[in-house]
Design a protein around this motif. Structure first.
Motif, PDB file in Angstrom:
ATOM      1  N   SER A 200     -14.743   1.433  -5.254  1.00 58.43           N
ATOM      2  CA  SER A 200     -15.551   2.643  -5.349  1.00 58.43           C
ATOM      3  C   SER A 200     -16.307   2.930  -4.064  1.00 58.43           C
ATOM      4  CB  SER A 200     -16.550   2.517  -6.495  1.00 58.43           C
ATOM      5  OG  SER A 200     -17.392   1.403  -6.281  1.00 58.43           O
ATOM      6  N   CYS A 201     -16.505   1.927  -3.229  1.00 65.79           N
ATOM      7  CA  CYS A 201     -17.374   2.142  -2.070  1.00 65.79           C
ATOM      8  C   CYS A 201     -16.588   1.921  -0.772  1.00 65.79           C
ATOM      9  CB  CYS A 201     -18.574   1.203  -2.113  1.00 65.79           C
ATOM     10  SG  CYS A 201     -18.186  -0.480  -1.670  1.00 65.79           S
ATOM     11  N   PRO A 202     -17.139   2.393   0.349  1.00 68.56           N
ATOM     12  CA  PRO A 202     -16.415   2.249   1.618  1.00 68.56           C
ATOM     13  C   PRO A 202     -16.246   0.795   2.041  1.00 68.56           C
ATOM     14  CG  PRO A 202     -18.620   3.113   1.984  1.00 68.56           C
ATOM     15  CD  PRO A 202     -18.387   3.144   0.508  1.00 68.56           C
TER      16      PRO A 202
ATOM     17  N   CYS B 223     -15.566  -1.604   0.075  1.00 68.19           N
ATOM     18  CA  CYS B 223     -14.358  -2.035  -0.633  1.00 68.19           C
ATOM     19  C   CYS B 223     -13.119  -1.440   0.036  1.00 68.19           C
ATOM     20  CB  CYS B 223     -14.389  -1.546  -2.075  1.00 68.19           C
ATOM     21  SG  CYS B 223     -15.947  -1.740  -2.914  1.00 68.19           S
TER      22      CYS B 223
ATOM     23  N   ILE C 210     -10.128   6.322  -2.264  1.00 66.84           N
ATOM     24  CA  ILE C 210     -11.216   5.718  -3.044  1.00 66.84           C
ATOM     25  C   ILE C 210     -11.273   6.321  -4.441  1.00 66.84           C
ATOM     26  CG2 ILE C 210     -13.734   5.476  -3.207  1.00 66.84           C
ATOM     27  CD1 ILE C 210     -13.882   5.241  -0.221  1.00 66.84           C
ATOM     28  N   ASP C 211     -11.170   7.642  -4.540  1.00 63.18           N
ATOM     29  CA  ASP C 211     -11.309   8.294  -5.849  1.00 63.18           C
ATOM     30  C   ASP C 211     -10.198   7.863  -6.805  1.00 63.18           C
ATOM     31  OD1 ASP C 211     -13.580   9.625  -5.017  1.00 63.18           O
ATOM     32  OD2 ASP C 211     -12.441  11.293  -4.187  1.00 63.18           O
TER      33      ASP C 211
ATOM     34  N   ILE D  85     -21.365   6.196   7.235  1.00 61.78           N
ATOM     35  CA  ILE D  85     -21.871   4.968   6.594  1.00 61.78           C
ATOM     36  C   ILE D  85     -23.312   4.657   7.007  1.00 61.78           C
ATOM     37  CG2 ILE D  85     -21.552   2.487   6.312  1.00 61.78           C
ATOM     38  CD1 ILE D  85     -19.270   3.942   5.129  1.00 61.78           C
TER      39      ILE D  85
ATOM     40  N   MET E 185     -20.069   0.314  10.930  1.00 61.93           N
ATOM     41  CA  MET E 185     -20.818   0.299   9.657  1.00 61.93           C
ATOM     42  C   MET E 185     -22.313   0.552   9.887  1.00 61.93           C
ATOM     43  SD  MET E 185     -18.842   0.214   7.164  1.00 61.93           S
ATOM     44  CE  MET E 185     -17.518  -0.439   6.219  1.00 61.93           C
TER      45      MET E 185
ATOM     46  N   TYR F  40     -16.517  -3.334  11.240  1.00 64.58           N
ATOM     47  CA  TYR F  40     -16.032  -3.981  10.022  1.00 64.58           C
ATOM     48  C   TYR F  40     -14.575  -4.423  10.133  1.00 64.58           C
ATOM     49  CZ  TYR F  40     -16.252  -4.222   4.835  1.00 64.58           C
ATOM     50  OH  TYR F  40     -16.278  -4.611   3.521  1.00 64.58           O
TER      51      TYR F  40
ATOM     52  N   PHE G  62     -19.880  -9.851   5.507  1.00 62.85           N
ATOM     53  CA  PHE G  62     -19.465  -9.413   4.165  1.00 62.85           C
ATOM     54  C   PHE G  62     -18.512 -10.384   3.463  1.00 62.85           C
ATOM     55  CE2 PHE G  62     -16.799  -6.686   1.391  1.00 62.85           C
ATOM     56  CZ  PHE G  62     -17.755  -6.002   0.672  1.00 62.85           C
ATOM     57  N   TYR G  63     -17.351 -10.605   4.031  1.00 56.62           N
ATOM     58  CA  TYR G  63     -16.344 -11.425   3.328  1.00 56.62           C
ATOM     59  C   TYR G  63     -16.620 -12.923   3.431  1.00 56.62           C
ATOM     60  CZ  TYR G  63     -13.216  -7.686   1.921  1.00 56.62           C
ATOM     61  OH  TYR G  63     -12.669  -6.581   1.296  1.00 56.62           O
TER      62      TYR G  63
ATOM     63  N   TYR H 290     -23.124  -6.766  -4.124  1.00 54.97           N
ATOM     64  CA  TYR H 290     -22.362  -6.858  -5.373  1.00 54.97           C
ATOM     65  C   TYR H 290     -22.936  -7.879  -6.347  1.00 54.97           C
ATOM     66  CZ  TYR H 290     -19.293  -3.374  -3.660  1.00 54.97           C
ATOM     67  OH  TYR H 290     -18.817  -2.159  -3.215  1.00 54.97           O
TER      68      TYR H 290
ATOM     69  N   PHE I  91     -26.129   2.627  -4.348  1.00 51.22           N
ATOM     70  CA  PHE I  91     -24.904   3.419  -4.135  1.00 51.22           C
ATOM     71  C   PHE I  91     -24.438   4.170  -5.380  1.00 51.22           C
ATOM     72  CE2 PHE I  91     -20.227   3.713  -3.821  1.00 51.22           C
ATOM     73  CZ  PHE I  91     -20.107   4.418  -2.645  1.00 51.22           C
ATOM     74  N   GLU I  92     -24.054   3.431  -6.403  1.00 51.58           N
ATOM     75  CA  GLU I  92     -23.445   4.086  -7.573  1.00 51.58           C
ATOM     76  C   GLU I  92     -24.456   4.886  -8.376  1.00 51.58           C
ATOM     77  OE1 GLU I  92     -20.428   4.472  -8.223  1.00 51.58           O
ATOM     78  OE2 GLU I  92     -19.244   2.827  -7.412  1.00 51.58           O
TER      79      GLU I  92
ATOM     80  N   ARG J 139     -23.711   9.004  -3.813  1.00 48.10           N
ATOM     81  CA  ARG J 139     -23.420   7.660  -3.315  1.00 48.10           C
ATOM     82  C   ARG J 139     -23.922   7.442  -1.882  1.00 48.10           C
ATOM     83  NH1 ARG J 139     -17.303   7.895  -4.101  1.00 48.10           N
ATOM     84  NH2 ARG J 139     -17.775  10.097  -3.812  1.00 48.10           N
TER      85      ARG J 139
ATOM     86  N   PHE K 165     -22.979   9.724   1.609  1.00 48.20           N
ATOM     87  CA  PHE K 165     -21.562   9.381   1.826  1.00 48.20           C
ATOM     88  C   PHE K 165     -20.616  10.343   1.098  1.00 48.20           C
ATOM     89  CE2 PHE K 165     -17.888   7.115   0.021  1.00 48.20           C
ATOM     90  CZ  PHE K 165     -17.234   6.722   1.170  1.00 48.20           C
TER      91      PHE K 165
END
Lengths: 176, 306
Positions: free
Chosen positions: A39-41, A43, A64-65, B49, B93, B108, B155-156, B203, B248-249, B278, B295
């Motif tokens: 859902s996010c950049p 990701c 993404i959508d 971003i 980013m 990134y 991140f990862y 997350y 974000f969501e 978002r 975004f």
């Protein structure tokens, strides 16, 4: 070289080509993989980063959508399909269905339809509804090149661990 | 009943109000303006971003989909853009600017931090792909300690790495997980005036504050209520020490005290065309102007602290 010798050489060359030529190897045009939770950049770009390392990927389109990534092949270089699902997992996602677009020739062995492959480590079995089976029978008989779009999944090989077997459930098909 | 003439006057008055007028939101911030739309021309964005502000109030946006940085005046006037450092950008980013006006761009896709001056001149880069000390697997955000050290959200690799001001590796902390002190895809980091390290543990839907590395304070959980998050993807400290967090969501910015006490949120109310979709980053100037990366709408929104 006189005229007769030249004619003989050309005839020999043509005969050699006729007897040694094989139908072209199946060419994967693209693979589209659907993933859960994109859902996010962070990701999307993470998925992009992991997938673009796969051999044979020329272009990558992340949506993404739609929650999907489309891998588009380089000319004459096969996408390493076996690497797609592990790359999606490495990016932190659960891979769902994969849709492949592939061109090539069909053969039948022991009642199963395959796309012709010239490497020893990948095998694509193809199945579908009765309309596809009729189409495949005709294409095999006429040795026509075909273009197939369908859901692709790994199939385990019980007796050869190094062989990557895939089953394509055909949704769309046409003669080339 | 309203007399017809008064009714007409009211309608006329409403029609004359400018579209981009100042309007109160949430009591604590005021919406001022917006700029940008989807595209790749100057002043347009394709998946923006990050945002950072320099000492003159100029606004820098990482336009990740277009692989470039764009620089704007405080009012959104386009000034300049650039798209490379040692090499072409690969998904820039969250941006950050240190006290020496150096702009840090975490790339990134390229696993490096590229550093520029405010005119876009490349200064140096550090980091490479991997999971060893000093390496990155998708650096997402940068923060600066009062001692000049550089903190990077890796991140990862689910960790925070610390470098000295020239980019030499110093230390690291955190690992993948959901327990206190562990991270699950961290995306940003900010350092408080007392040296506290605030991590947007994206997350895990929470913020972790480290005053010492043994016993971090945690707040937030997955959800849409006040103080909860659906991907806490950016953190920025305002001039009064308050923390602005991009949720974000939930399409909002939430504001907290340094101790994690929830204060208010803005951006998610039905403001018509000004509603956030978002947000991925937020920056606050010393004189109280707030810039939010919207975004989903490919634009920047400007607010003012009341």
């Amino acid at each position: 070289m006189n005229y007769r010798s030249k004619s003989f050489a050309i005839t020999l060359l043509v005969l050699l080509l006729l007897f040694t030529a094989k139908p072209s190897q199946a060419q994967i045009e693209s693979v589209e993989v659907r993933v859960d939770g994109m859902s996010c950049p962070f990701c999307a770009y993470g998925l992009e980063k992991k997938l673009k390392k796969i051999e044979g990927v020329h272009e990558l389109v992340i949506n993404i959508d739609k929650g999907s990534a489309k891998l588009i092949a380089k000319d004459s270089v096969a996408i390493n399909i076996a690497a797609v699902r592990p790359a999606v997992k490495d990016a932190g996602f659960t891979p769902r269905e994969m849709i492949v677009t592939v061109t090539g020739f069909l053969i039948e062995r022991d009642g199963t339809i395959y796309l012709i492959q010239t490497d020893d480590v990948t095998r694509f079995a193809v199945t579908g509804e009765s309309a596809f089976l009729s189409f495949a029978k005709s294409a095999i008989s006429s040795k026509a090149a075909v273009r197939i779009i369908g859901d692709i999944d790994n199939v385990r090989s019980s007796n050869n661990k190094s062989l990557h077997q895939f089953l394509i459930k055909t949704e769309t098909f046409e003669e080339q | 009943m309203i007399p017809f003439q008064k009714f007409c006057s009211l309608i006329t008055l409403l029609a004359l109000l400018p579209v981009g007028c100042t309007s109160e939101m949430d009591g604590s911030v005021t919406y001022l303006s917006t700029w940008g739309e989807q595209g790749n021309d100057a002043g347009q964005f394709n998946e923006p971003i990050g945002v950072a502000l320099d000492g003159n109030g100029n606004v820098y946006i990482s336009d990740a989909g277009n692989n470039r940085i764009q620089k704007f005046g405080p009012d959104g006037t386009f000034l300049m853009q650039w798209n490379s450092g040692s090499d072409e950008f690969d998904r820039p980013m969250h941006l950050a600017i240190d006290d020496n006006s150096r702009i840090y761009v975490p790339e990134y896709g390229a696993d490096r931090i590229s550093v520029f001056d405010t005119s876009g001149s490349f200064l140096f880069t550090f980091g490479k792909s991997g999971s060893e000390a000093g390496e990155f697997d998708s650096p997402a955000g940068v923060g600066f300690g009062t001692d000049g050290r550089i903190y990077v959200a890796d991140f990862y690799n689910h960790r925070i790495e610390v470098f000295d001001s020239s980019g030499d590796f110093n230390s690291q902390f955190g690992s993948e997980g959901h327990d206190v002190g562990e991270f699950y895809y961290p995306t940003d980091v900010s350092i408080g005036s007392k040296g506290q390290v605030f991590v947007a543990d994206a997350y895990n839907n929470r913020i972790q504050q480290f005053t010492d590395r043994a016993s971090p304070q945690v707040w937030g959980q997955k959800g849409g209520d006040a103080g909860e998050f659906e991907v806490a993807d950016a953190i920025e400290q305002g001039p009064d020490g308050r923390l602005f967090i991009a949720d974000f969501e939930n399409s909002r910015i939430q504001v907290f005290e340094e101790n994690g006490k929830y204060l208010y949120a803005f951006g998610s109310q039905d403001m018509g065309e000004n509603k956030l979709d978002r947000p991925t980053d937020v920056a606050v100037s010393t004189d109280g102007y707030i810039y939010v990366v919207d975004f989903g709408n490919n634009r920047i929104l400007q607010y003012r602290l009341n």
